[in-house]
Scaffold this active site. Sequence first.
Site: not given
Length: 583
Positions: A189, A381
């Site tokens: 991430k 996402s």
Amino acid sequence: MRSFFKIFFASFLSLFVFAIITIVVLFFAAGAALSPEKPTVGKKAVLVLDLTKEFHEQMVKGPLEELTGDMDSEVPGLYDAVRLIEKAKNDDNIGGVFIKCNDNPNGFGTSEELRNAIIDFKKSKKFVIAYGEVISQKAYYIASAADKIYCNPKGGVEWLGFASTLLFLKGTLEKLDIQPQIFYAGKFKSATEPLREYKMTEANRTQTSEYLNDLYGTLLTAAAQHSKLDTAALHALANNGSIQTPTDAVRYGLIDAVRYDDQVKNEMMSNLKIGATEKINFVSLGKYAKATDFSTGKSRVAVIYAEGDIVDGKGEEGSIGSDEFRNLIRKVRLDKNIKAIVLRVNSPGGSALASEVILRELILAKKEKPVVVSFGDVAASGGYYISTHADSIFAQPNTITGSIGVFGIIPNMQAFFKNKLGVTFDGVKTGPFADMASLSRPLNEVEQRFIQATIDTIYLNFKSHVATGRKKTIEYVDSIAQGRVWTGQRALQIGLVDKLGNIQDAINCAVRMAKLKDYSVKDYPEKKSFFEELLSDKKNDVKVAAIKEEIGVEQYNMFKQLKDVQRMISIPQTRMPYRINVH
């Protein structure tokens, strides 16, 4: 005094007459906009695909275009553009397609759909000619489907390979005495990397190299089909810098010849069998859209276009506001005339809570009618989050997806205010955590644990949605999650999507699931009326266009990345690592 009144009343009368004329002109123009004449295509027409235009999911235009009737400046939504090219295949009035291929600002998923539409059009045996003065690699990708590719003799053909450059701000923040307090779940991430690193982490370098090579491989394969060279040889041409002039591109088969504009048009005249003194009937996609009716059926399939950042509340034009899309999906769910839903996602994600709000309404809709998802350029996402419970997910091989992870940012600006501005803070509070999200002081260890626990909980919830929707175990989802970005073709291999295909494939799937014999497509959000467009606030659109014009698209994207960071503060994010910038 008499002279004053004469001038005053003359001026007043002039203003009054001008106002009346303006109102009349607007009235008739509005009438023309509301009831426009259907244009005719004419015989021996050439459909123009201008790759310098940006194809959004839905047509984007302002009220002035309605007033002026400038159809050539209108750019249809991507799905309509693909359908128009398909329509032209069997239209006797269309003699061929002309691809203007200087540059291509569109994403890789969009480019794939347009290229496939051209390949399908060629089944008609009508000509497809591509021409550019300076042909970029992304433009060449689509142009490679043409029968012939020509370049201006004094122009250029870009053939250097792909690169992705990221902007890092850690050093800047240190100079400003700003501490970015960052919390994240998922080792890939990397959305917060620009704030906490001087360069790419190895995890981010790994995933970026992987998807960049996937995208590059697609370009090489397309070029190989046109040039008859193998991909290894084409790769070597880029590595050696062999393509320096258009003549070099001809020598290695990337393009077919160097031509000036008049020579290209002469060839089209010959194909159309029209005289040298006649004018070629070029038809833009915008004009062809006005002249074309798509087939309709009794049953309806709703196509909901979710394009842009996912944000809380109503949102603005070009974003996916949780309030607007929750109400929109509910409206479609309750409409008995709508038999199936196709959600078209083109989003890097955004607010985790907004994504949950939208997903909840889609879960309810799925209980009543089929819900199929189609991915565009990016569905990552939060864009993937809202898609997790669909009956089926379609992606393009070049779609950027995955990025299943969460992060949050709360900057500590105490030192900045004190050392740079001479500002200090003091106050009172009723409890130790009352000012926990304040920018004026650092978080203590207990507060940091609170926030990290929130991030971890959202991440677990995200993985649970994926596990339930994709029928996988949490352990397996965790192994492919960690915020990692995947291309569509890899997402298919690991089970994040069901099939590779375009939006029409997704619609066909929804039609089969709903067992419909015939259908018509209803687009959402619904198109605004002329007066709604006229009264809407277009200041932001004008401002963005002005900035892009002044600093260039690539620099604007870097500026947008800085704006994105500002939007992330204090709100847990399910968002792409960064805006994909491949050049």
